[in-house]
Design an enzyme around this catalytic site. Structure first.
Site, PDB file in Angstrom:
ATOM      1  N   LYS A  58       0.825  -1.209   0.000  1.00  0.00           N
ATOM      2  CA  LYS A  58       0.000   0.000   0.000  1.00  0.00           C
ATOM      3  C   LYS A  58       0.867   1.270   0.000  1.00  0.00           C
ATOM      4  O   LYS A  58       2.074   1.205   0.238  1.00  0.00           O
ATOM      5  CB  LYS A  58      -0.921  -0.044   1.219  1.00  0.00           C
ATOM      6  CG  LYS A  58      -1.922  -1.221   1.200  1.00  0.00           C
ATOM      7  CD  LYS A  58      -2.846  -1.154   2.403  1.00  0.00           C
ATOM      8  CE  LYS A  58      -3.886  -2.259   2.382  1.00  0.00           C
ATOM      9  NZ  LYS A  58      -4.817  -2.125   3.542  1.00  0.00           N
ATOM     10  N   TYR A  96     -12.709  -1.625  -2.910  1.00  0.00           N
ATOM     11  CA  TYR A  96     -13.151  -1.672  -1.513  1.00  0.00           C
ATOM     12  C   TYR A  96     -14.663  -1.476  -1.369  1.00  0.00           C
ATOM     13  O   TYR A  96     -15.139  -1.084  -0.297  1.00  0.00           O
ATOM     14  CB  TYR A  96     -12.387  -0.634  -0.687  1.00  0.00           C
ATOM     15  CG  TYR A  96     -10.960  -1.049  -0.392  1.00  0.00           C
ATOM     16  CD1 TYR A  96     -10.689  -2.099   0.491  1.00  0.00           C
ATOM     17  CD2 TYR A  96      -9.881  -0.404  -0.978  1.00  0.00           C
ATOM     18  CE1 TYR A  96      -9.386  -2.492   0.774  1.00  0.00           C
ATOM     19  CE2 TYR A  96      -8.567  -0.795  -0.692  1.00  0.00           C
ATOM     20  CZ  TYR A  96      -8.335  -1.838   0.179  1.00  0.00           C
ATOM     21  OH  TYR A  96      -7.041  -2.226   0.464  1.00  0.00           O
ATOM     22  N   ASN A 144      -1.739   0.329   6.849  1.00  0.00           N
ATOM     23  CA  ASN A 144      -1.219  -0.933   7.376  1.00  0.00           C
ATOM     24  C   ASN A 144      -0.393  -1.746   6.370  1.00  0.00           C
ATOM     25  O   ASN A 144      -0.329  -2.961   6.448  1.00  0.00           O
ATOM     26  CB  ASN A 144      -2.349  -1.762   7.989  1.00  0.00           C
ATOM     27  CG  ASN A 144      -3.428  -2.097   6.985  1.00  0.00           C
ATOM     28  OD1 ASN A 144      -3.314  -1.746   5.818  1.00  0.00           O
ATOM     29  ND2 ASN A 144      -4.458  -2.788   7.437  1.00  0.00           N
ATOM     30  N   HIS A 177      -2.116  -5.376   1.656  1.00  0.00           N
ATOM     31  CA  HIS A 177      -3.424  -6.020   1.498  1.00  0.00           C
ATOM     32  C   HIS A 177      -3.192  -7.506   1.270  1.00  0.00           C
ATOM     33  O   HIS A 177      -2.215  -7.887   0.633  1.00  0.00           O
ATOM     34  CB  HIS A 177      -4.162  -5.442   0.288  1.00  0.00           C
ATOM     35  CG  HIS A 177      -5.369  -6.252  -0.108  1.00  0.00           C
ATOM     36  ND1 HIS A 177      -6.577  -6.129   0.537  1.00  0.00           N
ATOM     37  CD2 HIS A 177      -5.532  -7.222  -1.047  1.00  0.00           C
ATOM     38  CE1 HIS A 177      -7.439  -6.982  -0.006  1.00  0.00           C
ATOM     39  NE2 HIS A 177      -6.830  -7.661  -0.966  1.00  0.00           N
ATOM     40  N   GLU A 223      -9.778 -10.257  -7.346  1.00  0.00           N
ATOM     41  CA  GLU A 223      -8.833  -9.148  -7.180  1.00  0.00           C
ATOM     42  C   GLU A 223      -7.657  -9.272  -8.152  1.00  0.00           C
ATOM     43  O   GLU A 223      -7.168  -8.267  -8.675  1.00  0.00           O
ATOM     44  CB  GLU A 223      -8.348  -9.106  -5.724  1.00  0.00           C
ATOM     45  CG  GLU A 223      -9.467  -8.737  -4.758  1.00  0.00           C
ATOM     46  CD  GLU A 223      -9.107  -8.912  -3.289  1.00  0.00           C
ATOM     47  OE1 GLU A 223      -9.964  -8.616  -2.439  1.00  0.00           O
ATOM     48  OE2 GLU A 223      -7.966  -9.339  -2.991  1.00  0.00           O
TER      49      GLU A 223
HETATM   50  P1  IDP Z   1      -7.862  -6.439   6.105  1.00  0.00           P
HETATM   51  O1  IDP Z   1      -7.060  -5.557   5.166  1.00  0.00           O
HETATM   52  O2  IDP Z   1      -7.033  -6.940   7.254  1.00  0.00           O
HETATM   53  O3  IDP Z   1      -8.596  -7.539   5.383  1.00  0.00           O
HETATM   54  P2  IDP Z   1     -10.440  -5.091   6.341  1.00  0.00           P
HETATM   55  O4  IDP Z   1     -11.300  -5.134   7.547  1.00  0.00           O
HETATM   56  O5  IDP Z   1     -10.868  -5.885   5.133  1.00  0.00           O
HETATM   57  O6  IDP Z   1      -8.954  -5.495   6.789  1.00  0.00           O
HETATM   58  O7  IDP Z   1     -10.294  -3.566   5.925  1.00  0.00           O
HETATM   59  C1  IDP Z   1      -9.721  -3.193   4.684  1.00  0.00           C
HETATM   60  C2  IDP Z   1      -8.767  -2.042   4.916  1.00  0.00           C
HETATM   61  O8  IDP Z   1      -9.487  -0.911   5.370  1.00  0.00           O
HETATM   62  C3  IDP Z   1      -7.716  -2.284   6.010  1.00  0.00           C
HETATM   63  O9  IDP Z   1      -6.605  -3.030   5.568  1.00  0.00           O
HETATM   64  C4  IDP Z   1      -7.342  -0.867   6.397  1.00  0.00           C
HETATM   65  O10 IDP Z   1      -6.441  -0.279   5.460  1.00  0.00           O
HETATM   66  C5  IDP Z   1      -8.696  -0.169   6.286  1.00  0.00           C
HETATM   67  N1  IDP Z   1      -9.371  -0.142   7.604  1.00  0.00           N
HETATM   68  C6  IDP Z   1      -9.995  -1.173   8.222  1.00  0.00           C
HETATM   69  N2  IDP Z   1     -10.497  -0.815   9.415  1.00  0.00           N
HETATM   70  C7  IDP Z   1     -10.200   0.508   9.549  1.00  0.00           C
HETATM   71  C8  IDP Z   1     -10.462   1.477  10.576  1.00  0.00           C
HETATM   72  O11 IDP Z   1     -11.069   1.189  11.616  1.00  0.00           O
HETATM   73  N3  IDP Z   1      -9.976   2.739  10.359  1.00  0.00           N
HETATM   74  C9  IDP Z   1      -9.300   3.094   9.206  1.00  0.00           C
HETATM   75  N4  IDP Z   1      -9.047   2.215   8.233  1.00  0.00           N
HETATM   76  C10 IDP Z   1      -9.478   0.938   8.391  1.00  0.00           C
HETATM   77 MG    MG Z   2     -10.183  -7.507   4.045  1.00  0.00          MG
END
Ligand code: IDP
Ligand code: MG
Length: 146
Positions: free
Chosen positions: A18, A58, A121, A124, A135
């Protein structure tokens, strides 16, 4: 009756390094961790998501409060997209990247080392074989997969 045998598992997953990972110069170290964990790179490109692409990618999160922030962040700079292959690719890659929030990510995981926070983070990883295929096709044509 015979137990149902799951023949739908594939050996591929999809990842993006990312914008924060690129910005922070962590892409080489992250790719090294991916290769050292036994994943083969089937496809890879350095690219940037348009707002429309990030919204579509997303879309499942469109009702979540962080959706706007997520789209803005994912389009803030280039990413590296890749298709990876390994036995149990989806599960093993989710284990390699760690929990969404680096504060909860296990020691030795990519997010533990390189994620800034729950939003930014670093990586992905697809959450199912079905999404891995969707994807991967979203980002690559068949002539770009080796
Ligand atoms: P994942 O990437 O671990 O599968 P998901 O719940 O699918 O997590 O969320 C997709 C992406 O959305 C996350 O990787 C992160 O970048 C963002 N995200 C998820 N939860 C939050 C939040 O509470 N605040 C801000 N960004 C979030
Ligand atoms: Mg996810």
């Amino acid at each position: 009756m015979h137990p149902k045998i799951d023949t739908m598992t594939t050996n591929r997953t999809f990842t993006m390094l990312k914008p924060d990972a690129i910005e922070n110069g962590h892409m080489g170290k992250i790719i090294d961790m991916i290769i050292n964990a036994g994943f083969q790179i089937k496809a890879m490109k350095y690219t940037k998501l348009s707002v429309a692409q990030a919204q579509e990618f997303y879309a499942v999160h469109s009702e979540r409060p962080f959706y706007g922030e997520l789209v803005e962040y994912m389009t803030s700079g280039p990413i590296i997209a890749a298709i990876l292959e390994k036995e149990n690719a989806v599960t093993d890659f989710r284990n390699l990247i760690g929990a969404t929030d680096p504060a909860e990510a296990a020691e030795g995981t990519i997010r533990k080392y390189y994620a800034e926070n729950k939003g930014r983070n670093a990586v992905h990883g697809s959450d199912s074989d079905e999404n891995a295929a969707i994807e991967g096709e979203f980002h690559f044509s068949s002539s770009e997969i080796f």
